[in-house]
Design a protein around this motif. Structure first.
Motif, mmCIF file in Angstrom:
data_model
loop_
_atom_site.group_PDB
_atom_site.id
_atom_site.type_symbol
_atom_site.label_atom_id
_atom_site.label_comp_id
_atom_site.label_asym_id
_atom_site.label_seq_id
_atom_site.Cartn_x
_atom_site.Cartn_y
_atom_site.Cartn_z
ATOM 1 N N GLY A 60 -14.446 2.521 3.519
ATOM 2 C CA GLY A 60 -14.225 3.480 4.608
ATOM 3 C C GLY A 60 -15.393 4.425 4.792
ATOM 4 N N GLY A 61 -16.428 4.258 3.984
ATOM 5 C CA GLY A 61 -17.645 5.065 4.150
ATOM 6 C C GLY A 61 -17.584 6.449 3.516
ATOM 7 N N ALA A 62 -16.558 6.709 2.696
ATOM 8 C CA ALA A 62 -16.400 8.065 2.142
ATOM 9 C C ALA A 62 -16.847 8.154 0.688
ATOM 10 C CB ALA A 62 -14.936 8.490 2.269
ATOM 11 N N THR A 87 -9.307 8.533 0.477
ATOM 12 C CA THR A 87 -9.521 8.087 1.859
ATOM 13 C C THR A 87 -9.129 6.618 1.984
ATOM 14 O OG1 THR A 87 -11.304 9.671 2.187
ATOM 15 C CG2 THR A 87 -11.312 7.746 3.629
ATOM 16 N N SER A 122 -6.444 3.381 3.935
ATOM 17 C CA SER A 122 -5.090 3.074 4.394
ATOM 18 C C SER A 122 -4.050 3.148 3.282
ATOM 19 C CB SER A 122 -5.074 1.680 5.038
ATOM 20 O OG SER A 122 -5.537 0.707 4.117
ATOM 21 N N THR A 123 -4.469 3.147 2.009
ATOM 22 C CA THR A 123 -3.506 3.288 0.911
ATOM 23 C C THR A 123 -3.334 4.769 0.561
ATOM 24 O OG1 THR A 123 -4.473 1.218 0.111
ATOM 25 C CG2 THR A 123 -2.817 2.250 -1.292
ATOM 26 N N LYS A 156 -6.736 -6.310 -4.441
ATOM 27 C CA LYS A 156 -7.931 -5.584 -4.892
ATOM 28 C C LYS A 156 -8.290 -5.875 -6.352
ATOM 29 C CE LYS A 156 -8.138 -3.366 -0.930
ATOM 30 N NZ LYS A 156 -7.928 -1.955 -0.755
ATOM 31 N N GLU A 167 -15.941 10.939 -2.257
ATOM 32 C CA GLU A 167 -14.963 10.383 -3.208
ATOM 33 C C GLU A 167 -15.499 10.462 -4.637
ATOM 34 O OE1 GLU A 167 -12.643 7.123 -0.408
ATOM 35 O OE2 GLU A 167 -14.492 6.522 -1.392
ATOM 36 N N LYS A 219 -16.060 1.000 -4.146
ATOM 37 C CA LYS A 219 -15.428 1.841 -3.143
ATOM 38 C C LYS A 219 -16.411 2.051 -1.999
ATOM 39 C CE LYS A 219 -13.092 5.494 -4.158
ATOM 40 N NZ LYS A 219 -12.196 5.113 -3.058
ATOM 41 N N GLY A 220 -15.893 2.616 -0.910
ATOM 42 C CA GLY A 220 -16.773 2.949 0.203
ATOM 43 C C GLY A 220 -16.549 2.072 1.421
ATOM 44 N N ASP A 272 -11.821 -0.769 -3.144
ATOM 45 C CA ASP A 272 -12.020 -2.076 -2.513
ATOM 46 C C ASP A 272 -11.910 -3.199 -3.532
ATOM 47 O OD1 ASP A 272 -12.528 -1.115 0.192
ATOM 48 O OD2 ASP A 272 -14.247 -0.150 -0.735
ATOM 49 N N LYS A 329 0.836 -1.206 0.000
ATOM 50 C CA LYS A 329 0.000 0.000 0.000
ATOM 51 C C LYS A 329 0.869 1.254 0.000
ATOM 52 C CE LYS A 329 -4.081 -2.067 2.067
ATOM 53 N NZ LYS A 329 -5.273 -1.819 2.854
ATOM 54 N N GLY A 385 -7.994 5.177 -3.084
ATOM 55 C CA GLY A 385 -7.950 3.719 -3.021
ATOM 56 C C GLY A 385 -9.202 3.102 -3.618
HETATM 57 C C1 5RP Z 1 -13.103 4.646 1.440
HETATM 58 C C2 5RP Z 1 -12.646 3.890 0.242
HETATM 59 C C3 5RP Z 1 -11.255 3.369 0.260
HETATM 60 O O1 5RP Z 1 -10.552 3.962 -0.779
HETATM 61 C C4 5RP Z 1 -11.296 1.870 0.087
HETATM 62 O O2 5RP Z 1 -12.071 1.328 1.128
HETATM 63 C C5 5RP Z 1 -9.893 1.263 0.109
HETATM 64 O O3 5RP Z 1 -9.323 1.433 1.364
HETATM 65 P P1 5RP Z 1 -7.899 0.869 1.742
HETATM 66 O O4 5RP Z 1 -6.895 1.610 0.915
HETATM 67 O O5 5RP Z 1 -7.784 1.139 3.216
HETATM 68 O O6 5RP Z 1 -7.890 -0.620 1.451
HETATM 69 O O7 5RP Z 1 -13.345 3.720 -0.718
HETATM 70 O O8 5RP Z 1 -14.444 5.018 1.327
#
Ligand code: 5RP
Length: 228
Positions: free
Chosen positions: A97-99, A26, A28-29, A121, A103, A94-95, A84, A5, A82
């Motif tokens: 992280g709920g954003a 948003t 961890s990446t 991914k 996004e 995506k989502g 999913d 990441k 990032g």
């Molecule tokens: C947040 C997202 C993130 O970008 C997605 O969940 C990937 O997250 P991570 O980089 O932590 O795996 O869409 O809403």
């Protein structure tokens, strides 16, 4: 450095140039991209950024990254975010992280969208990851029932203390386990036509470059395939 990441997030910042307006993703990446941009700004890079969540806004402020908003700019030059799941046509879920709403607003206003991810991914088909759908709190149970009609059993996202997760926009998230999504554009249209739905985590034709970090310490980059 062998954190995939971190590899991907930091590599994507090499596309950022002086004077750009940059969208900050948003997760961890994207975290590593924001961290690296902070470092480059302290070394003299001049950019303005729009964060896609309060979490990213806080990180950016801690890094001393200058922020702007859509009252000041009409277009974003480049966004690093990032995902999913990523399919071969560059459709995304995506989502996690709920954003997803912010996004998608940012991605829709972006000239070049770079998705940063580790290789886990990359999928042949979307849907193994439950699709996040942002819905208004009023009547969410009714909205859930309409989503269930599309062939899944939506689950209200909750925090550890079991209270409903609230997005930065004051809405709720229904995680929709479709299992497999054969036609992402069609499903996106169907979901968005349901009253009570604010936005879906399906991102269709909103990614231009994918930067993939691998566990062996290498990087792979893919450029958006031309639509048939
Ligand atoms: C947040 C997202 C993130 O970008 C997605 O969940 C990937 O997250 P991570 O980089 O932590 O795996 O869409 O809403």
């Amino acid at each position: 450095m062998s954190n995939p990441k971190q590899l991907a997030g930091e590599r994507a910042t090499e596309y950022v140039e002086n004077g750009m307006v940059v969208g900050l993703g948003t997760g961890s990446t994207a975290f590593y991209a924001i961290q690296k941009l902070g470092e480059r700004i302290r070394q003299g890079l001049t950019i303005r950024c729009i964060p896609t969540s309060e979490q990213s806004r806080m990180q950016a402020e801690e890094e001393g990254i200058p922020l702007t908003d859509f009252s000041q700019v009409t277009q974003i030059d480049l966004t690093i975010d990032g995902a999913d799941e990523v399919d071969p046509a560059f459709h995304l879920t995506k989502g996690g992280g709920g954003a997803l709403l912010r996004e998608k607003i940012v991605a829709s206003a972006t000239r070049v969208q770079i998705i940063v991810a580790d290789e886990s991914k990359l999928k042949d088909r979307l849907g193994a990851f439950p699709l996040p759908v942002e819905v208004v709190p009023f009547g969410w149970e009714a909205t859930r029932n309409r989503l269930a009609d599309l062939g899944c059993d939506p689950v209200l996202r909750r925090m550890q203390e079991n209270t409903p997760f609230q997005t930065d926009n004051g809405n709720l998230i229904l995680d929709c386990p479709f299992g497999r999504i054969d036609d992402p554009p069609a499903l996106e249209t169907q979901i968005r036509s349901i009253c009570g739905v604010v936005e879906t985590g399906l991102f269709v034709h909103l990614a231009h470059r994918i930067v993939i970090g691998k566990t062996d310490g290498t990087l792979e980059e893919r450029i958006e395939p031309q639509p048939l």
